[in-house]
Scaffold this motif. Structure first.
Motif, PDB file in Angstrom:
ATOM      1  N   LEU A 108       0.827  -1.205   0.000  1.00  0.00           N
ATOM      2  CA  LEU A 108       0.000   0.000   0.000  1.00  0.00           C
ATOM      3  C   LEU A 108       0.864   1.259   0.000  1.00  0.00           C
ATOM      4  O   LEU A 108       0.599   2.209  -0.758  1.00  0.00           O
ATOM      5  CB  LEU A 108      -0.927  -0.010   1.215  1.00  0.00           C
ATOM      6  N   CYS A 109       1.892   1.290   0.826  1.00  0.00           N
ATOM      7  CA  CYS A 109       2.733   2.494   0.915  1.00  0.00           C
ATOM      8  C   CYS A 109       3.410   2.793  -0.423  1.00  0.00           C
ATOM      9  O   CYS A 109       3.470   3.955  -0.847  1.00  0.00           O
ATOM     10  CB  CYS A 109       3.780   2.326   2.017  1.00  0.00           C
ATOM     11  N   GLU A 110       3.928   1.753  -1.085  1.00  0.00           N
ATOM     12  CA  GLU A 110       4.551   2.024  -2.386  1.00  0.00           C
ATOM     13  C   GLU A 110       3.505   2.501  -3.394  1.00  0.00           C
ATOM     14  O   GLU A 110       3.754   3.432  -4.169  1.00  0.00           O
ATOM     15  CB  GLU A 110       5.255   0.784  -2.935  1.00  0.00           C
ATOM     16  N   ASN A 111       2.319   1.893  -3.383  1.00  0.00           N
ATOM     17  CA  ASN A 111       1.275   2.323  -4.308  1.00  0.00           C
ATOM     18  C   ASN A 111       0.854   3.762  -4.046  1.00  0.00           C
ATOM     19  O   ASN A 111       0.589   4.527  -4.983  1.00  0.00           O
ATOM     20  CB  ASN A 111       0.066   1.385  -4.193  1.00  0.00           C
ATOM     21  N   VAL A 112       0.797   4.136  -2.783  1.00  0.00           N
ATOM     22  CA  VAL A 112       0.445   5.518  -2.441  1.00  0.00           C
ATOM     23  C   VAL A 112       1.510   6.482  -2.931  1.00  0.00           C
ATOM     24  O   VAL A 112       1.210   7.544  -3.483  1.00  0.00           O
ATOM     25  CB  VAL A 112       0.225   5.656  -0.918  1.00  0.00           C
ATOM     26  N   ARG A 113       2.780   6.128  -2.769  1.00  0.00           N
ATOM     27  CA  ARG A 113       3.845   7.014  -3.235  1.00  0.00           C
ATOM     28  C   ARG A 113       3.803   7.168  -4.755  1.00  0.00           C
ATOM     29  O   ARG A 113       4.033   8.265  -5.291  1.00  0.00           O
ATOM     30  CB  ARG A 113       5.205   6.483  -2.777  1.00  0.00           C
ATOM     31  N   ILE A 114       3.487   6.087  -5.468  1.00  0.00           N
ATOM     32  CA  ILE A 114       3.349   6.182  -6.925  1.00  0.00           C
ATOM     33  C   ILE A 114       2.226   7.145  -7.280  1.00  0.00           C
ATOM     34  O   ILE A 114       2.358   7.994  -8.170  1.00  0.00           O
ATOM     35  CB  ILE A 114       3.085   4.785  -7.523  1.00  0.00           C
ATOM     36  N   ALA A 115       1.098   7.034  -6.570  1.00  0.00           N
ATOM     37  CA  ALA A 115      -0.036   7.918  -6.828  1.00  0.00           C
ATOM     38  C   ALA A 115       0.305   9.361  -6.500  1.00  0.00           C
ATOM     39  O   ALA A 115      -0.027  10.280  -7.262  1.00  0.00           O
ATOM     40  CB  ALA A 115      -1.240   7.450  -6.013  1.00  0.00           C
ATOM     41  N   GLN A 116       0.962   9.586  -5.383  1.00  0.00           N
ATOM     42  CA  GLN A 116       1.321  10.951  -4.996  1.00  0.00           C
ATOM     43  C   GLN A 116       2.228  11.600  -6.039  1.00  0.00           C
ATOM     44  O   GLN A 116       2.081  12.788  -6.350  1.00  0.00           O
ATOM     45  CB  GLN A 116       2.011  10.940  -3.630  1.00  0.00           C
ATOM     46  N   ASP A 117       3.163  10.845  -6.567  1.00  0.00           N
ATOM     47  CA  ASP A 117       4.074  11.387  -7.574  1.00  0.00           C
ATOM     48  C   ASP A 117       3.354  11.720  -8.880  1.00  0.00           C
ATOM     49  O   ASP A 117       3.784  12.604  -9.628  1.00  0.00           O
ATOM     50  CB  ASP A 117       5.199  10.388  -7.861  1.00  0.00           C
ATOM     51  N   ALA A 118       2.255  11.013  -9.158  1.00  0.00           N
ATOM     52  CA  ALA A 118       1.545  11.206 -10.427  1.00  0.00           C
ATOM     53  C   ALA A 118       0.471  12.282 -10.353  1.00  0.00           C
ATOM     54  O   ALA A 118       0.101  12.854 -11.389  1.00  0.00           O
ATOM     55  CB  ALA A 118       0.906   9.887 -10.868  1.00  0.00           C
ATOM     56  N   LEU A 119      -0.043  12.565  -9.163  1.00  0.00           N
ATOM     57  CA  LEU A 119      -1.176  13.483  -9.033  1.00  0.00           C
ATOM     58  C   LEU A 119      -0.720  14.934  -8.885  1.00  0.00           C
ATOM     59  O   LEU A 119       0.309  15.201  -8.246  1.00  0.00           O
ATOM     60  CB  LEU A 119      -2.038  13.084  -7.830  1.00  0.00           C
ATOM     61  N   PRO A 120      -1.487  15.886  -9.441  1.00  0.00           N
ATOM     62  CA  PRO A 120      -1.094  17.296  -9.371  1.00  0.00           C
ATOM     63  C   PRO A 120      -1.461  17.988  -8.067  1.00  0.00           C
ATOM     64  O   PRO A 120      -1.087  19.137  -7.850  1.00  0.00           O
ATOM     65  CB  PRO A 120      -1.876  17.912 -10.547  1.00  0.00           C
ATOM     66  N   VAL A 121      -2.233  17.325  -7.203  1.00  0.00           N
ATOM     67  CA  VAL A 121      -2.670  17.903  -5.929  1.00  0.00           C
ATOM     68  C   VAL A 121      -2.481  16.857  -4.837  1.00  0.00           C
ATOM     69  O   VAL A 121      -2.282  15.672  -5.128  1.00  0.00           O
ATOM     70  CB  VAL A 121      -4.153  18.340  -5.998  1.00  0.00           C
ATOM     71  N   PRO A 122      -2.558  17.257  -3.564  1.00  0.00           N
ATOM     72  CA  PRO A 122      -2.415  16.277  -2.486  1.00  0.00           C
ATOM     73  C   PRO A 122      -3.495  15.199  -2.531  1.00  0.00           C
ATOM     74  O   PRO A 122      -4.594  15.399  -3.042  1.00  0.00           O
ATOM     75  CB  PRO A 122      -2.543  17.135  -1.218  1.00  0.00           C
ATOM     76  N   LEU A 123      -3.152  14.043  -1.953  1.00  0.00           N
ATOM     77  CA  LEU A 123      -4.036  12.884  -1.904  1.00  0.00           C
ATOM     78  C   LEU A 123      -4.424  12.611  -0.459  1.00  0.00           C
ATOM     79  O   LEU A 123      -3.587  12.680   0.444  1.00  0.00           O
ATOM     80  CB  LEU A 123      -3.311  11.659  -2.479  1.00  0.00           C
TER      81      LEU A 123
END
Length: 432
Positions: free
Chosen positions: A123-138
């Motif tokens: 989950l933590c790695e998937n969240v970091r991937i998402a955070q790097d891809a998104l233009p706003v906070p998650l």
């Protein structure tokens, strides 16, 4: 120090209540299901709300960040596009898995992640991937669940706390889900509130549900009960949340009732939360350490195997994995099938009419769903259901079969299965 947007008190925007939402007094913001809107063709109601200064936050339901696979780049891009189109201060999703890759199965709903070290690493790695891809906070939401995983290594509070510490992700705390898990899994909602880092709180969800035979169903179709408002009040004692949102997804009440529920929520959280502010609230949230190493492939494989075994039992009728409460798994399986039937009926409202009414449609769909797991989303599911009926010479009335054939042919696409094409041509020839 990180900034957290102050949102105030809002409601989930749904097309069925769009006009009522626009008229609600003192509305600060709305949340919209991200997958239900197109960035280039935003609903006029949302545009009018934005022109009035009402903030709009996209809420995703299909990423499956708790799944064993890495996040889908196209889904991440789509979520980011919606955030930009809406001028949103953040986007939200869920701590859940929704599909498996091997076998390829779709839950059509949010399912709980194992509270194990392996699952947390994934989950933590998937969240970091998402955070790097998104233009706003998650921000990520805790989910309601009917089943508990055997052999869990962490409590809900420990799991959420370590997730925040390792990724810096914000939390969307659903107090109705805390109550659901109290009834269904014996978890103390106040212990969760005491354990999690509330300085990471992005906002709060409030919703209704109903208890049947000792199981709490998080329906979003009933009024908010007092027990959920009590948890909101306990949260408010600990922190002034940047935002609170009322969710309603079905069986929509009169406008006055929605306004009344929002007034009750404002009364619980007080004027500090419900008064809109032009500037963000600053919260002391330490920057998250960026751990370069993700989970090894053994962890992803292990998590994937376990999730596939549970999902297969839920949607494909395979044996319930060892250690699970079989009765609860059966209840969850029926709930997933009922949700599929409801969503397909909304996407293809012609089907109940062709089949002779809601009851006949639902009976036929649930019989189909028992042995036909969803693999490619609800729209494909509607087509597969129609094909399933036609191959079996259903519905029995020839006129209804012709109507269903025409409906299916209009939507099936360029390469329908050969058997059904031959059947359809034969039927059309007979009608001629």
């Amino acid at each position: 120090m990180k900034t957290m947007a102050h949102l105030g008190v809002g409601i989930g925007w749904r097309p069925e209540i769009a006009d009522a939402v626009e008229r609600l007094p003192g509305l600060d913001w709305v949340e919209v299901v991200a997958e239900n809107i197109c960035p280039g063709h935003l609903p006029a109601s949302l545009l009018r709300l934005r022109e009035r200064g009402v903030r709009v936050v996209p809420h995703g339901v299909s990423l499956g960040l708790g799944g064993a696979e890495r996040p889908d780049a196209a889904k991440l891009a789509a979520l980011g596009e919606r955030a930009v189109a809406l001028g949103a201060p953040l986007v939200t999703e869920h701590i859940a898995f929704v599909r498996t890759a091997s076998p390829a199965l779709e839950a059509g709903h949010l399912l709980p992640v194992q509270r194990t070290r392996d699952a947390l690493d994934v989950l933590c790695e998937n969240v970091r991937i998402a955070q790097d891809a998104l233009p706003v906070p998650l921000a990520l939401e805790n989910i309601a669940a009917l089943v508990s995983w055997p052999g869990e290594e962490l409590t809900e509070g420990q799991f959420l706390t370590e997730l925040v510490e390792r990724t810096g992700v914000r939390l969307l705390i659903d107090v109705a889900n805390l109550h659901t898990n109290r009834v269904n899994r014996g978890e103390d909602p106040f212990a969760v509130l005491d354990a999690i880092p509330l300085e990471a709180l992005a906002y709060v969800h409030v919703a209704g549900g109903v208890e049947r035979d000792g199981v709490w169903h998080d329906t979003h179709a009933h009024p908010v009960p007092a027990v959920v408002l009590d948890i909101l009040a306990e949260l408010r004692k600990r922190v002034a949340p940047p935002g609170v949102l009322l969710e309603r997804d079905d069986d929509f009440p009169a406008e006055a009732e929605l306004a009344g529920e929002l007034a009750v929520i404002r009364g619980v959280v007080g004027p500090e939360v419900s008064a809109a502010r032009p500037s963000p609230v600053r919260l002391a949230l330490p920057p998250a350490p960026r751990t370069p190493a993700g989970p090894d492939e053994r962890a992803r494989t292990s998590v994937g195997v376990e999730q596939a075994a549970l999902l297969s039992a839920l949607v494909a009728g395979t044996p319930v994995p060892e250690g699970f409460d079989r009765q609860r798994v059966r209840v969850q399986s029926r709930a997933l099938a009922a949700k599929r039937a409801g969503v397909v009926a909304k996407l293809a409202p012609e089907l109940p009419g062709i089949l002779g009414g809601e009851g006949t449609y639902r009976e036929a769909f649930l019989a189909y769903a028992r042995n036909r797991p969803m693999t490619a989303g609800y729209r494909r599911d509607a087509l597969d259901f129609a094909e399933h009926l036609l191959i079996r010479d259903l519905p029995a009335d020839p006129a209804d079969r012709r109507r269903l054939t025409s409906w299916w042919q209009d939507r099936v696409g360029a390469r329908p299965p050969r058997r059904i094409v031959r059947w359809a041509r034969t039927l059309v020839g007979r009608a001629a």
